[in-house]
Design an enzyme around this catalytic site. Structure first.
Site, short mmCIF file in Angstrom:
data_model
loop_
_atom_site.label_atom_id
_atom_site.label_comp_id
_atom_site.label_asym_id
_atom_site.label_seq_id
_atom_site.Cartn_x
_atom_site.Cartn_y
_atom_site.Cartn_z
N ARG A 41 -1.05 9.95 -6.82
CA ARG A 41 -0.30 10.68 -7.83
C ARG A 41 -0.92 12.05 -8.13
NH1 ARG A 41 3.06 8.55 -11.36
NH2 ARG A 41 4.13 6.84 -10.46
N GLN A 107 -4.15 -2.24 -10.76
CA GLN A 107 -2.98 -1.82 -9.98
C GLN A 107 -3.38 -1.59 -8.53
OE1 GLN A 107 -2.55 1.70 -12.73
NE2 GLN A 107 -0.39 1.33 -12.39
N ASP A 110 -6.81 -2.22 -3.14
CA ASP A 110 -7.92 -1.96 -2.22
C ASP A 110 -9.02 -3.01 -2.24
OD1 ASP A 110 -9.38 -1.38 -4.58
OD2 ASP A 110 -8.88 0.76 -4.45
N HIS A 125 -0.41 -5.58 -8.28
CA HIS A 125 0.38 -5.02 -7.18
C HIS A 125 -0.01 -5.66 -5.85
CE1 HIS A 125 1.36 -1.03 -9.50
NE2 HIS A 125 1.98 -2.08 -9.99
N CYS A 136 7.72 -18.13 7.55
CA CYS A 136 7.13 -19.46 7.33
C CYS A 136 5.99 -19.45 6.30
CB CYS A 136 6.64 -20.06 8.64
SG CYS A 136 5.10 -19.35 9.25
N SER A 198 -6.01 5.14 -14.80
CA SER A 198 -4.57 4.88 -14.64
C SER A 198 -3.79 5.81 -15.55
CB SER A 198 -4.24 3.43 -15.00
OG SER A 198 -2.83 3.25 -15.05
ZN ZN Z 1 5.77 -17.57 10.55
#
Ligand code: ZN
Length: 258
Positions: A41, A107, A110, A125, A136, A198
């Site tokens: 940002r 947020q 990392d 996040h 699956c 933030s």
């Molecule tokens: Zn799969």
């Protein structure tokens, strides 16, 4: 008077931390910048200035053109895998070990809080730490994902040949419900919500300080640049995040209350 202004916020924040019976940290991209991860940002350095996020980092883009999605994310993940936490992450580890921090809500995807050693991390996040098959549900650690790519550069499930997606929340995706609920409950019961790095503009974290304040708690903000909560923050620091947090930790340990 002037001479005291520079250190006063750190001391005030340290006192709040020492007096609080439940402090929760809320962190964003700013805490990872000293680790070399760009804050997307920040004007001029932001990675979204070079690429439209909706074209590469959305769930539509992932399903519509997985090869393009991975051409953006694959090198980025490889780079993130080698990044180390910085002293700002370490301050939160120290506070947790000293019984002064309940949890870290972040947020950031990392995984640097975990790498630094924080025990209770809520990643609202998601995280690059793992990737899952969208068909699956089979899951792989980040380090194993590199072995899943086919000749087109798409990560493919070894069980069912479905598409494998990083466990980060993409644009257009629902947020992880359990993590959000845990973050909200922590914010609502916190005496002190310590917001670090933030802008507090992106939901769901944008709503967390409100929960703390509504329940009678205090909000402190250690962030460069404005946030919607600057006027109601009990303490506002906006310098270098590593220096600010180091000053708070030092003041906290030297305080007679500690
Ligand atoms: Zn799969």
């Amino acid at each position: 008077m002037e001479g005291q202004v520079a250190t006063a916020p750190a001391e005030r924040l340290a006192r709040l931390v020492n007096e609080s019976s439940s402090t929760v940290a809320l962190t964003g991209a700013g805490i990872s910048v000293p680790s070399g991860i760009p804050d997307f940002r920040t004007p001029g350095t932001g990675m979204w200035e070079k690429v439209n996020p909706l074209e590469v980092a959305s769930i539509e883009a992932f399903h519509g053109d997985p090869a393009r999605f991975w051409s953006f994310y694959r090198p980025r993940f490889a780079a993130l895998a080698d990044v180390d936490p910085n002293p700002a992450h370490d301050v939160l580890v120290e506070l947790e070990r000293g019984g002064l921090l309940e949890a870290v809500v972040t947020q950031n995807v990392d995984r640097l809080h975990r790498k630094a050693g924080t025990e209770r991390v809520i990643e609202v996040h998601g995280s690059i730490d793992s990737a899952s098959c969208t068909s699956c549900g089979a899951s792989w650690k980040l380090e194993q994902v590199e072995g899943l790519f086919d000749d087109d550069g798409v990560a493919v499930c070894q069980c069912c040949l479905g598409l494998v997606k990083p466990d980060v929340v993409l644009f257009g995706e629902l947020l992880p419900e359990a993590a959000i609920a845990e973050a909200q409950s922590l914010a609502a019961s916190a005496d002190l919500l310590l917001c670090i790095g933030s802008s507090l503009e992106v939901h769901p974290v944008a709503g967390l300080p409100e929960l703390t304040i509504a329940a009678g708690g205090e909000v402190a903000i250690v962030t460069q640049g404005p946030t919607p909560y600057d006027d109601v923050a009990a303490v506002r620091m906006s310098g270098d995040v590593v220096e600010d947090l180091a000053a708070v930790l030092a003041a906290s340990s030297s305080s007679p209350d500690a």
